[in-house]
Scaffold this active site. Structure first.
Site, short mmCIF file in Angstrom:
data_model
loop_
_atom_site.label_atom_id
_atom_site.label_comp_id
_atom_site.label_asym_id
_atom_site.label_seq_id
_atom_site.Cartn_x
_atom_site.Cartn_y
_atom_site.Cartn_z
N SER A 106 44.94 -30.83 36.35
CA SER A 106 44.92 -29.83 37.81
C SER A 106 43.80 -30.53 38.57
O SER A 106 43.83 -30.26 39.79
CB SER A 106 44.52 -28.42 37.47
OG SER A 106 43.63 -28.30 36.70
N ASN B 247 42.04 -30.07 28.07
CA ASN B 247 41.24 -29.69 29.24
C ASN B 247 41.63 -28.46 29.93
O ASN B 247 41.31 -27.29 29.51
CB ASN B 247 40.96 -30.98 30.17
CG ASN B 247 39.70 -30.74 30.98
OD1 ASN B 247 39.63 -29.66 31.36
ND2 ASN B 247 39.48 -31.86 31.47
N ASP B 248 42.67 -28.53 30.80
CA ASP B 248 43.19 -27.15 31.74
C ASP B 248 43.67 -26.21 30.55
O ASP B 248 43.16 -25.05 31.14
CB ASP B 248 44.38 -27.84 32.15
CG ASP B 248 44.23 -28.70 33.65
OD1 ASP B 248 42.86 -28.94 33.67
OD2 ASP B 248 45.21 -29.22 34.24
N VAL B 249 44.08 -26.61 29.61
CA VAL B 249 44.65 -25.16 28.62
C VAL B 249 43.47 -24.43 28.10
O VAL B 249 43.68 -23.44 27.43
CB VAL B 249 45.56 -25.72 27.62
CG1 VAL B 249 46.87 -26.34 28.33
CG2 VAL B 249 45.19 -26.77 26.62
#
Ligand code: NAP
Length: 472
Positions: free
Chosen positions: A436, A395-397
Site C-alpha cells: 500500500s 508488512n501491510d497485513v
C-alpha cells in the site's frame, strides 16, 4: 435418432459437470490439485468434441491442430517461465484475453446474422453488444491492472483532472450507442459505426475504471475482472447459442464475484468503494513521524536466543516469503523449534502475498501441516500470550495503522495483531514499504527487532545460530 448428436451432447454435459466439480475441489488447498486436473480434463473433452465437429464441416483440421499445438506450446512455456510472485499478472493477462475473445465472438456473430438475414433481433443485439462492451472493458482494464502489478506504471491510484466527468460521459455514450443501434437493427452501415463506437469507448472505459484503483485494492480488481471475463463469455455463449460457453462463463462470473466479495470483506471494504472510491493517499503527520523513527536491528544470534527462551511462537508469512522462496526454510525452523518443545503456529492473512491463498500455496509446497495454519479470526486471540512472532516478509497485513489511522489507505482492513505479542522479529531486506506504500509503526516498537537481508538467507543464518546454541 441422431446418435452422433446425442454422444456430442453427452460429452459436452460431462465436460460442463466436470467444471462444476473442479470448482468445488478448488475451494480447499487439500483438493485444489485434483480440481486443476479435473478442470484440464473437462476442457480437453470439450475441445476434442468441437475440433471433431468443426473438422467435419469445414475440413480445416490441419489449421485447427496447428493452432491447438501452438497454444499448448505457449501455455506450457508460460507456465514454466512465470514465477509464483507473477501469478496475479498472469491472471490479469488471461482475463484480458478471455474478454477480448468474447468481444470478437459477439462482433462476428452480429455481422454474420445481418449478412445472412438482413436484420438482427433486438434481444440478440442487446446481448451481443453487452458482451462486446464487458469483454472490451475487461481487456483494457486487465491490461492496466497488469501494468500496475508489474510496476510498469505507478501501482497507486492515478486520477487526472475531470476523470469522473469523462467516465460518466463515456458511460452515457455507450448507453446511447446501444439504444441507437437497436433502433437501426437492419442498417448494416449504422450497425458497423455503432460497433466501432462501442468497441472504442468500452476500451477507453476499461482504462478509466481501473487506473484510479491502486495499492492494496489491486487483488480485488483482478478478481472482479475475472468475473467480468466470465460474464462476457456467458453473453457470447448466448449470442452463438453455445451451452458450454454459457455454463463455464457463468461459473467464472459467479465464482469471481464471490471471491471479490470475500476479499472485500477481508479488507473491510465494499465492492462499490473499491471500484469507485478511488481515494487520495494523504500522508498524515503521524505517518510522517514514523519515518523519523528508529528500527532496532537484530543479529541472527539475538533472534536465536529469543526463540530458545520462548514457549509459544507464531510465524506470519507475507509477500517477502514468496519473493525469497523461504517456505522450506521456515518449515525447517518450525521443525527445530517444535523439537525443542516450542508451540509453533502460522498466521495466515487472507490477502497476504499477491493473490488469494498465496501463503497457503507456498506453505503447502513445503508440506506444512494444515493443522498448523490459523486464519485471521482464529489466530488474533492468540497473539497476546505469544512469546515471539516471526514476521517473514509481511508488512501491510500486520500494520497497526489499519486500526487507528483514518487517512491510511489500509484503514479498516482487519490485520493480524502481531503487535500484541511479547517480542517481534522481522525479516526484511531494508526500508521497503508494504504494497500500500505506507510505513509500518510495528517495525519501530521497543519489542521489535529486524534482521535485514533476504528472508531465506537470514533464516538459514538463524537456523545455524539455533543449532549452535542447542549444541553448547
Ligand atoms: P507487503 O505489504 O507487500 O510487504 C512485503 C514486505 O516484504 C515488504 O516489507 C518488503 O520489505 C519485504 N520483502 C520483499 N522481498 C523480501 C525478501 N526477499 N526478503 C525479505 N523481505 C522481503 O506484503 P503483505 O504483508 O503480504 O501484504 C500484502 C499486500 O499486498 C496487501 O496490501 C494486500 O492488499 C496486497 N495484495 C494482495 C493480493 C492478494 O490477493 N493476496 C494481491 C495484490 C496485492 P523490503 O523491501 O524492505 O524487503
Amino acid at each position: 435418432m441422431n446418435y452422433e448428436f446425442l454422444i456430442k451432447e453427452l460429452f459436452l454435459m460431462t465436460g460442463s459437470i466436470g467444471f462444476i466439480f473442479c470448482l468445488n475441489l478448488l475451494s480447499s488447498p487439500k483438493t485444489a490439485k485434483k480440481g486443476n486436473i479435473l478442470g484440464m480434463l473437462s476442457m480437453c473433452v470439450i475441445i476434442i468434441v468441437y475440433v471433431y465437429e468443426i473438422s467435419n464441416c469445414v475440413k480445416k483440421t490441419e489449421i485447427l491442430l496447428i493452432l491447438l499445438f501452438l497454444s499448448t506450446f505457449i501455455g506450457l512455456l508460460t507456465s514454466k517461465k512465470i514465477k509464483m510472485t507473477e501469478m496475479p499478472q498472469l491472471v490479469a493477462v488471461f482475463n484480458g484475453l478471455g474478454g477480448l475473445s468474447s468481444t470478437f465472438v459477439s462482433i462476428v456473430e452480429i455481422l454474420n446474422t445481418i449478412k445472412k438475414e438482413g436484420v438482427i433481433n433486438n434481444y440478440e443485439l442487446l446481448i451481443a453488444m453487452s458482451g462486446i462492451m464487458i469483454g472490451a472493458i475487461t481487456f483494457t482494464g486487465s491490461f492496466v491492472a497488469y501494468l500496475k502489478l508489474q510496476e510498469l506504471i505507478s501501482s497507486s491510484c492515478i486520477i487526472f483532472y475531470g476523470h469522473k466527468t469523462i467516465t460518466t460521459f463515456t458511460i452515457l455514450i455507450l448507453l446511447l450507442t446501444v439504444i441507437f443501434c437497436n433502433y437501426n437493427n437492419s442498417n448494416i452501415e449504422i450497425i458497423n459505426i455503432c460497433l466501432f463506437f462501442s468497441l472504442f469507448f468500452s476500451f477507453f472505459l476499461g482504462i478509466l475504471l481501473v487506473i484510479p484503483i491502486g495499492g492494496a485494492d489491486m487483488p480485488v480488481v483482478i478478481s472482479l475482472l475475472n468475473s467480468y471475463s466470465g460474464i462476457a463469455a456467458c453473453l457470447a455463449g448466448f449470442v452463438i447459442n453455445n451451452k458450454v460457453l454459457i455454463i463455464s462463463g457463468s461459473l467464472v462470473g459467479a465464482s469471481g464475484i464471490i471471491l471479490t466479495k470475500l476479499m472485500c470483506q477481508a479488507m473491510n471494504r465494499s465492492i462499490i468503494n473499491v471500484t469507485f472510491g478511488a481515494f487520495y493517499i494523504k500522508v498524515s503527520d503521524s505517518l510522517k513521524q514514523i519515518k523519523e523513527n528508529y528500527a532496532r536491528e537484530y543479529l541472527p544470534v539475538d533472534a536465536a536466543i529469543l526463540l530458545n527462551n520462548s514457549n509459544k511462537v507464531i510465524i506470519v508469512p507475507g509477500y517477502g516469503l514468496a519473493v525469497s522462496q523461504a517456505q522450506h526454510n521456515i518449515k525447517e525452523i518450525s521443525n527445530i523449534l517444535k523439537e525443542n518443545n516450542i508451540n509453533v503456529k502460522y498466521a495466515i492473512h487472507p490477502v497476504a502475498g499477491r493473490m488469494p491463498g498465496h501463503m497457503n500455496v507456498l506453505l503447502a509446497e513445503a508440506d506444512v501441516s494444515y493443522e498448523d495454519l490459523l486464519d485471521l479470526e482464529q489466530v488474533n486471540q492468540e497473539f497476546e500470550d505469544t512469546d515471539t512472532v516471526l514476521i517473514v516478509g509481511a508488512n501491510d497485513v500486520v500494520n497497526p495503522l489499519a486500526r487507528t489511522e483514518k487517512t491510511s489507505p489500509i484503514y479498516g482492513m482487519p490485520i493480524l495483531n502481531a503487535d500484541k505479542s511479547k517480542n517481534i522479529i522481522v525479516f526484511k531486506r531494508g526500508k521497503g514499504k508494504g504494497f500500500s506504500g505506507i510505513d509500518n509503526p510495528l517495525f519501530y516498537m521497543e519489542k521489535t527487532g529486524t534482521i535485514y537481508g533476504d528472508a531465506k538467507k537470514s533464516i538459514v543464518n538463524l537456523i545455524n545460530e539455533i543449532k549452535a546454541l542447542n549444541n553448547k
